[in-house]
Design a protein around this motif. Structure first.
Motif, short mmCIF file in Angstrom:
data_model
loop_
_atom_site.label_atom_id
_atom_site.label_comp_id
_atom_site.label_asym_id
_atom_site.label_seq_id
_atom_site.Cartn_x
_atom_site.Cartn_y
_atom_site.Cartn_z
N THR A 11 0.84 -1.19 0.00
CA THR A 11 0.00 0.00 0.00
C THR A 11 0.88 1.24 0.00
OG1 THR A 11 -1.70 -1.18 1.25
CG2 THR A 11 -1.86 1.21 1.23
N ILE A 12 0.50 2.20 -0.84
CA ILE A 12 1.20 3.49 -0.90
C ILE A 12 0.29 4.54 -0.27
CG2 ILE A 12 2.14 5.26 -2.43
CD1 ILE A 12 2.73 3.05 -4.46
N SER A 13 0.83 5.31 0.63
CA SER A 13 0.09 6.44 1.22
C SER A 13 0.66 7.72 0.64
CB SER A 13 0.25 6.45 2.75
OG SER A 13 -0.29 5.27 3.29
N TYR A 14 -0.23 8.66 0.31
CA TYR A 14 0.23 9.93 -0.26
C TYR A 14 -0.71 11.05 0.17
CZ TYR A 14 -3.36 8.96 -3.77
OH TYR A 14 -4.55 8.68 -4.40
N LYS A 15 -0.23 12.28 0.12
CA LYS A 15 -1.01 13.46 0.50
C LYS A 15 -1.70 14.00 -0.74
CE LYS A 15 0.06 14.72 4.85
NZ LYS A 15 -0.92 14.77 5.86
N ASP A 16 -2.99 14.29 -0.59
CA ASP A 16 -3.76 14.95 -1.64
C ASP A 16 -4.36 16.20 -0.98
OD1 ASP A 16 -5.18 15.70 -3.84
OD2 ASP A 16 -6.58 14.01 -3.81
N GLY A 17 -3.61 17.27 -1.07
CA GLY A 17 -4.00 18.49 -0.32
C GLY A 17 -3.81 18.23 1.16
N ASP A 18 -4.91 18.40 1.95
CA ASP A 18 -4.85 18.17 3.39
C ASP A 18 -5.16 16.72 3.74
OD1 ASP A 18 -4.26 20.80 3.88
OD2 ASP A 18 -6.36 21.40 4.11
N THR A 20 -4.88 12.51 3.52
CA THR A 20 -3.96 11.41 3.24
C THR A 20 -4.75 10.31 2.53
OG1 THR A 20 -2.65 11.91 5.20
CG2 THR A 20 -2.41 9.70 4.26
N GLU A 21 -4.28 9.96 1.33
CA GLU A 21 -4.94 8.92 0.54
C GLU A 21 -4.06 7.67 0.55
OE1 GLU A 21 -7.89 9.11 -0.96
OE2 GLU A 21 -8.25 11.24 -0.59
N THR A 22 -4.67 6.50 0.29
CA THR A 22 -3.92 5.25 0.16
C THR A 22 -4.30 4.56 -1.15
OG1 THR A 22 -5.59 4.00 1.36
CG2 THR A 22 -3.75 4.88 2.64
N LEU A 23 -3.35 3.88 -1.67
CA LEU A 23 -3.58 3.12 -2.91
C LEU A 23 -2.98 1.73 -2.68
CD1 LEU A 23 -4.36 2.92 -5.95
CD2 LEU A 23 -2.04 3.72 -6.45
N ASP A 24 -3.85 0.71 -2.78
CA ASP A 24 -3.38 -0.68 -2.66
C ASP A 24 -2.77 -1.04 -4.01
OD1 ASP A 24 -3.06 -3.44 -2.66
OD2 ASP A 24 -4.73 -3.75 -1.28
N LEU A 25 -1.44 -0.97 -4.10
CA LEU A 25 -0.72 -1.17 -5.36
C LEU A 25 -0.95 -2.58 -5.93
CD1 LEU A 25 1.18 0.27 -7.29
CD2 LEU A 25 3.11 -0.58 -5.94
N THR A 26 -0.95 -3.59 -5.09
CA THR A 26 -1.14 -4.98 -5.53
C THR A 26 -2.50 -5.14 -6.19
OG1 THR A 26 0.27 -5.73 -3.73
CG2 THR A 26 -1.08 -7.40 -4.82
N THR A 27 -3.55 -4.63 -5.57
CA THR A 27 -4.92 -4.74 -6.12
C THR A 27 -5.04 -3.96 -7.43
OG1 THR A 27 -5.77 -4.98 -3.89
CG2 THR A 27 -7.37 -4.41 -5.60
#
Length: 191
Positions: A11-18, A20-27
């Motif tokens: 899983t990658i966590s990243y900031k989108d403005g204020d 925090t978003e996550t993206l399950d890279l494997t899925t």
């Protein structure tokens, strides 16, 4: 970046403005990944041989098929005229099954006649023939007898026949032909 201990997903966590978003890279990779499909096609007697189809599952790319080509064969008599029907008793035939399982015949006697010059000069065949000829004191003719090459020797009033085709077969190693089931062909023919 984190890895789930249970599923193994990354899983990658990243900031989108204020936020925090996550993206399950494997899925996500699994969602967009197209896998190539490989399927076998069975032989149909007298129609087609066994084969394999490869489909890359990509837009605009069609599947590619690889199918064994059927062995086509026409038998001819000693005069070069096409023969139809059953095997004749005056020639030596070997039978085999083609890629689709259909029974075919090879006329060895006719093949020897057609390729006589090449066969005579191969290996020990030339030596065998020279040994026969050097001991002949009479007249000799070479004839085609039922698809075989035969020396006819006339020595005075005595006539002798030497079947050269049979002599060559007796002094040569012939490959063996064996029937093989469609299952064996599928498992043993490698791409």
């Amino acid at each position: 970046v984190s890895k789930d201990a249970t599923t193994g997903n990354i899983t990658i966590s990243y900031k989108d403005g204020d936020k925090t978003e996550t993206l399950d890279l494997t899925t996500e990779i699994q969602r967009v990944q197209n896998y190539t499909d490989v399927s076998l096609s069975a032989a149909e007697v007298g129609v087609k041989g066994a084969g394999v189809s490869v489909n890359p599952n990509k837009t605009g790319v069609t599947a590619t098929s690889f199918v064994e080509t059927l062995t086509s064969m026409t038998r001819y008599n000693a005069s070069g005229v096409e023969e139809a029907g059953a095997v004749t008793a005056d020639k030596t035939y070997y039978s085999y099954k083609d890629e689709s399982g259909e029974l075919r015949y090879i006329s060895v006697s006719q093949d020897v006649s057609n390729d006589f010059s090449t066969i005579v000069n191969e290996g020990t065949n030339k030596t065998v023939i020279e040994e026969i000829v050097k001991n002949i004191t009479g007249d000799i003719k070479v004839i085609n007898k039922n698809g075989d090459v035969v020396f006819v020797i006339n020595n005075g009033g005595t006539t002798e026949e030497i079947n050269l085709t049979e002599l060559i077969k007796e002094n040569s190693f012939l490959a063996s032909l064996a029937d093989q089931s469609a299952t064996e062909n599928t498992s043993e023919v490698k791409l």
